[in-house]
Design a protein around this motif. Structure first.
Motif, PDB file in Angstrom:
ATOM      1  N   LEU A 106     -11.336  13.243   6.828  1.00 10.77           N
ATOM      2  CA  LEU A 106     -12.707  12.561   6.464  1.00 10.77           C
ATOM      3  C   LEU A 106     -12.520  11.566   8.158  1.00 10.77           C
ATOM      4  O   LEU A 106     -11.692  11.373   9.129  1.00 10.77           O
ATOM      5  CB  LEU A 106     -12.182  11.455   5.802  1.00 10.77           C
ATOM      6  N   ASP A 107     -13.710  10.867   8.548  1.00 12.10           N
ATOM      7  CA  ASP A 107     -13.819  10.409   9.853  1.00 12.10           C
ATOM      8  C   ASP A 107     -13.552   9.048   9.643  1.00 12.10           C
ATOM      9  O   ASP A 107     -13.121   8.366  10.724  1.00 12.10           O
ATOM     10  CB  ASP A 107     -15.337   9.905  10.404  1.00 12.10           C
ATOM     11  N   PHE A 108     -14.212   8.720   8.701  1.00  8.82           N
ATOM     12  CA  PHE A 108     -12.749   6.723   8.893  1.00  8.82           C
ATOM     13  C   PHE A 108     -12.176   6.863   7.264  1.00  8.82           C
ATOM     14  O   PHE A 108     -12.796   7.098   5.913  1.00  8.82           O
ATOM     15  CB  PHE A 108     -14.254   6.100   8.272  1.00  8.82           C
ATOM     16  N   VAL A 109     -11.000   6.021   7.154  1.00  7.48           N
ATOM     17  CA  VAL A 109      -9.938   5.485   6.073  1.00  7.48           C
ATOM     18  C   VAL A 109     -10.132   3.960   6.776  1.00  7.48           C
ATOM     19  O   VAL A 109      -9.678   3.434   7.242  1.00  7.48           O
ATOM     20  CB  VAL A 109      -8.551   5.542   6.060  1.00  7.48           C
ATOM     21  N   VAL A 110     -10.758   3.139   5.050  1.00  2.00           N
ATOM     22  CA  VAL A 110     -10.695   1.983   5.068  1.00  2.00           C
ATOM     23  C   VAL A 110     -10.211   1.794   3.678  1.00  2.00           C
ATOM     24  O   VAL A 110     -10.523   2.281   2.858  1.00  2.00           O
ATOM     25  CB  VAL A 110     -12.111   0.871   5.188  1.00  2.00           C
ATOM     26  N   GLY A 111      -9.208  -0.138   4.089  1.00  2.00           N
ATOM     27  CA  GLY A 111      -9.206  -0.380   2.642  1.00  2.00           C
ATOM     28  C   GLY A 111      -7.843  -1.372   2.690  1.00  2.00           C
ATOM     29  O   GLY A 111      -7.719  -1.895   3.559  1.00  2.00           O
ATOM     30  N   ASN A 112      -7.887  -1.544   1.009  1.00  2.00           N
ATOM     31  CA  ASN A 112      -6.572  -2.663   1.159  1.00  2.00           C
ATOM     32  C   ASN A 112      -5.476  -2.174   0.116  1.00  2.00           C
ATOM     33  O   ASN A 112      -5.402  -2.697  -0.911  1.00  2.00           O
ATOM     34  CB  ASN A 112      -7.537  -4.213   0.604  1.00  2.00           C
ATOM     35  N   PRO A 113      -4.632  -1.277   0.275  1.00  2.00           N
ATOM     36  CA  PRO A 113      -3.734  -0.501  -0.178  1.00  2.00           C
ATOM     37  C   PRO A 113      -2.876  -1.281  -0.620  1.00  2.00           C
ATOM     38  O   PRO A 113      -2.740  -2.559  -0.735  1.00  2.00           O
ATOM     39  CB  PRO A 113      -2.857   0.851   0.881  1.00  2.00           C
ATOM     40  N   PRO A 114      -2.216  -1.215  -2.360  1.00  2.00           N
ATOM     41  CA  PRO A 114      -1.306  -1.667  -2.889  1.00  2.00           C
ATOM     42  C   PRO A 114       0.656  -1.894  -2.117  1.00  2.00           C
ATOM     43  O   PRO A 114       0.267  -1.392  -1.649  1.00  2.00           O
ATOM     44  CB  PRO A 114      -1.268  -1.214  -4.340  1.00  2.00           C
ATOM     45  N   TYR A 115       0.635  -2.894  -2.779  1.00  2.00           N
ATOM     46  CA  TYR A 115       1.996  -3.747  -1.655  1.00  2.00           C
ATOM     47  C   TYR A 115       2.566  -3.885  -3.054  1.00  2.00           C
ATOM     48  O   TYR A 115       2.602  -4.578  -3.862  1.00  2.00           O
ATOM     49  CB  TYR A 115       2.099  -5.179  -1.099  1.00  2.00           C
ATOM     50  N   ILE A 116       3.833  -2.625  -3.273  1.00  2.00           N
ATOM     51  CA  ILE A 116       4.027  -2.711  -4.425  1.00  2.00           C
ATOM     52  C   ILE A 116       6.074  -1.984  -3.639  1.00  2.00           C
ATOM     53  O   ILE A 116       5.874  -0.693  -2.887  1.00  2.00           O
ATOM     54  CB  ILE A 116       3.198  -1.330  -5.600  1.00  2.00           C
ATOM     55  N   ARG A 117       6.782  -2.720  -4.126  1.00  2.00           N
ATOM     56  CA  ARG A 117       7.938  -2.675  -4.279  1.00  2.00           C
ATOM     57  C   ARG A 117       8.851  -1.267  -4.271  1.00  2.00           C
ATOM     58  O   ARG A 117       8.085  -1.361  -5.447  1.00  2.00           O
ATOM     59  CB  ARG A 117       8.623  -3.571  -3.139  1.00  2.00           C
ATOM     60  N   ILE A 118       9.329  -0.198  -3.986  1.00  2.00           N
ATOM     61  CA  ILE A 118      10.233   0.909  -4.684  1.00  2.00           C
ATOM     62  C   ILE A 118      10.645   0.368  -5.935  1.00  2.00           C
ATOM     63  O   ILE A 118       9.997   1.318  -6.515  1.00  2.00           O
ATOM     64  CB  ILE A 118      10.844   1.289  -3.720  1.00  2.00           C
ATOM     65  N   HIS A 119      11.436  -0.484  -6.415  1.00  2.49           N
ATOM     66  CA  HIS A 119      12.060  -1.080  -7.582  1.00  2.49           C
ATOM     67  C   HIS A 119      10.748  -1.228  -8.281  1.00  2.49           C
ATOM     68  O   HIS A 119      10.805  -1.334 -10.033  1.00  2.49           O
ATOM     69  CB  HIS A 119      12.726  -2.213  -7.527  1.00  2.49           C
ATOM     70  N   ASN A 120       9.461  -1.270  -8.512  1.00  2.70           N
ATOM     71  CA  ASN A 120       8.621  -1.912  -8.843  1.00  2.70           C
ATOM     72  C   ASN A 120       7.070  -0.714  -9.162  1.00  2.70           C
ATOM     73  O   ASN A 120       6.777  -0.884  -9.625  1.00  2.70           O
ATOM     74  CB  ASN A 120       8.037  -3.444  -8.421  1.00  2.70           C
ATOM     75  N   MET A 121       7.232   0.469  -8.544  1.00  2.00           N
ATOM     76  CA  MET A 121       6.775   1.240  -9.176  1.00  2.00           C
ATOM     77  C   MET A 121       6.829   2.355 -10.380  1.00  2.00           C
ATOM     78  O   MET A 121       8.110   2.010 -10.487  1.00  2.00           O
ATOM     79  CB  MET A 121       7.293   2.607  -7.597  1.00  2.00           C
ATOM     80  N   ASP A 122       6.312   2.598  -9.887  1.00  2.00           N
ATOM     81  CA  ASP A 122       5.654   3.864 -11.464  1.00  2.00           C
ATOM     82  C   ASP A 122       6.589   4.601 -11.355  1.00  2.00           C
ATOM     83  O   ASP A 122       6.632   5.159 -10.193  1.00  2.00           O
ATOM     84  CB  ASP A 122       4.340   3.822 -12.111  1.00  2.00           C
ATOM     85  N   ALA A 123       6.714   5.299 -12.789  1.00  2.00           N
ATOM     86  CA  ALA A 123       7.759   6.645 -12.040  1.00  2.00           C
ATOM     87  C   ALA A 123       6.775   7.923 -11.603  1.00  2.00           C
ATOM     88  O   ALA A 123       7.432   8.391 -10.852  1.00  2.00           O
ATOM     89  CB  ALA A 123       8.452   7.275 -14.058  1.00  2.00           C
ATOM     90  N   GLU A 124       5.851   7.858 -11.656  1.00  2.00           N
ATOM     91  CA  GLU A 124       4.904   8.287 -11.063  1.00  2.00           C
ATOM     92  C   GLU A 124       5.181   8.780  -9.227  1.00  2.00           C
ATOM     93  O   GLU A 124       5.343   9.248  -8.621  1.00  2.00           O
ATOM     94  CB  GLU A 124       3.669   8.736 -11.590  1.00  2.00           C
ATOM     95  N   SER A 125       5.096   7.492  -9.098  1.00  2.00           N
ATOM     96  CA  SER A 125       5.391   6.794  -7.285  1.00  2.00           C
ATOM     97  C   SER A 125       6.296   7.887  -6.984  1.00  2.00           C
ATOM     98  O   SER A 125       6.499   8.156  -6.030  1.00  2.00           O
ATOM     99  CB  SER A 125       4.764   5.627  -7.537  1.00  2.00           C
ATOM    100  N   ARG A 126       7.155   6.950  -7.539  1.00  2.00           N
ATOM    101  CA  ARG A 126       9.030   7.718  -7.039  1.00  2.00           C
ATOM    102  C   ARG A 126       9.242   8.668  -7.304  1.00  2.00           C
ATOM    103  O   ARG A 126       9.846   9.094  -6.417  1.00  2.00           O
ATOM    104  CB  ARG A 126       9.429   6.500  -8.504  1.00  2.00           C
ATOM    105  N   SER A 127       8.633   9.319  -8.200  1.00  2.00           N
ATOM    106  CA  SER A 127       8.962  11.034  -8.332  1.00  2.00           C
ATOM    107  C   SER A 127       7.958  11.859  -7.168  1.00  2.00           C
ATOM    108  O   SER A 127       8.710  12.767  -6.502  1.00  2.00           O
ATOM    109  CB  SER A 127       8.331  11.818  -9.102  1.00  2.00           C
ATOM    110  N   VAL A 128       7.290  11.287  -6.442  1.00  2.00           N
ATOM    111  CA  VAL A 128       6.725  11.420  -5.517  1.00  2.00           C
ATOM    112  C   VAL A 128       7.049  11.210  -3.820  1.00  2.00           C
ATOM    113  O   VAL A 128       6.767  12.255  -2.996  1.00  2.00           O
ATOM    114  CB  VAL A 128       4.775  12.475  -5.240  1.00  2.00           C
ATOM    115  N   LEU A 129       7.948  10.607  -3.635  1.00  2.00           N
ATOM    116  CA  LEU A 129       8.715   9.636  -2.737  1.00  2.00           C
ATOM    117  C   LEU A 129       9.176  10.612  -1.963  1.00  2.00           C
ATOM    118  O   LEU A 129       9.279  10.767  -0.155  1.00  2.00           O
ATOM    119  CB  LEU A 129       9.550   8.876  -2.789  1.00  2.00           C
ATOM    120  N   HIS A 130       9.731  11.707  -2.024  1.00  2.00           N
ATOM    121  CA  HIS A 130       9.859  12.900  -1.227  1.00  2.00           C
ATOM    122  C   HIS A 130       9.445  13.926  -0.864  1.00  2.00           C
ATOM    123  O   HIS A 130       9.633  14.080   1.023  1.00  2.00           O
ATOM    124  CB  HIS A 130      11.119  13.700  -2.019  1.00  2.00           C
ATOM    125  N   ASN A 131       8.126  13.768  -0.653  1.00  2.00           N
ATOM    126  CA  ASN A 131       6.832  14.677   0.084  1.00  2.00           C
ATOM    127  C   ASN A 131       6.374  13.961   1.041  1.00  2.00           C
ATOM    128  O   ASN A 131       5.652  13.850   1.984  1.00  2.00           O
ATOM    129  CB  ASN A 131       5.943  14.560  -0.396  1.00  2.00           C
TER     130      ASN A 131
END
Length: 192
Positions: A106-131
């Protein structure tokens, strides 16, 4: 201001793609749509061509299904105020940005991504950290968004985010800072 910093306005955005990777209630999307409609109108495009351009060039991702559906409806209400028909928004996706498979750069990415520390991430998000390369130490979701979204950009693409400034000083983000500087990726940082 972020759209201005990225030069997302004027005639040159007609054929440019843009994504908001965590669009929430659509605050950025509404401004993106407004600017793109204005650019289309200045270029005397028909309503059908404007609707096609919006549906083709605007991308987004939202994890929360209710918010995703509400925002799509909100966007179509906004279009009606411009005399345009509701569109399907085929490039708005309901799912996780961290597992999103981009079909094009894409040409542009814009936004306000979520600010969530690792210990507050859901299981799906934690499961892809190795990527992710920049998952060292007390990682925060917005750091993963930096990495994911930089990879969504084409060679001349631009990214503008609202984030905490902790990545500028945290020792766990040494590699991110080094990559940003060595690849000359930073044009501007506005620290409030």
């Amino acid at each position: 201001q972020i759209l201005d910093e990225l030069s997302y306005s004027g005639k040159h955005i007609l054929n440019k793609t843009i994504i908001e990777p965590s669009f929430g209630d659509g605050a950025f999307l509404l401004k993106i749509i407004q600017r793109l409609i204005e650019s289309c109108r200045i270029n005397n495009m028909s309503n059908n061509d404007i609707e096609y351009t919006l549906n083709s060039n605007i991308f987004g991702i939202e994890l929360d299904t209710d918010l995703y559906n509400q925002t799509k409806e909100k966007l179509n209400i906004f279009l009606r105020a411009y005399g345009l028909n509701a569109i399907k928004w085929t490039n708005l996706h309901n799912g996780s940005t961290l597992t999103y498979k981009a079909t094009q750069q894409l040409d542009f990415v814009v936004g306000n991504p979520p600010y969530i520390r690792i210990h507050n991430m859901d299981a799906e998000s934690r499961s892809v950290l190795h990527n992710f390369k920049f998952n060292k130490g007390p990682v925060n979701m917005y750091i993963l968004f930096f990495e994911k979204c930089l990879n969504m950009l084409n060679k001349s693409g631009k990214l503008g985010f609202i984030t905490p400034n902790s990545y500028l000083t945290n020792t766990s983000q040494d590699e991110l800072r080094e990559m940003l500087m060595s690849e000359n990726l930073v044009k501007n940082i506005i620290d409030f």
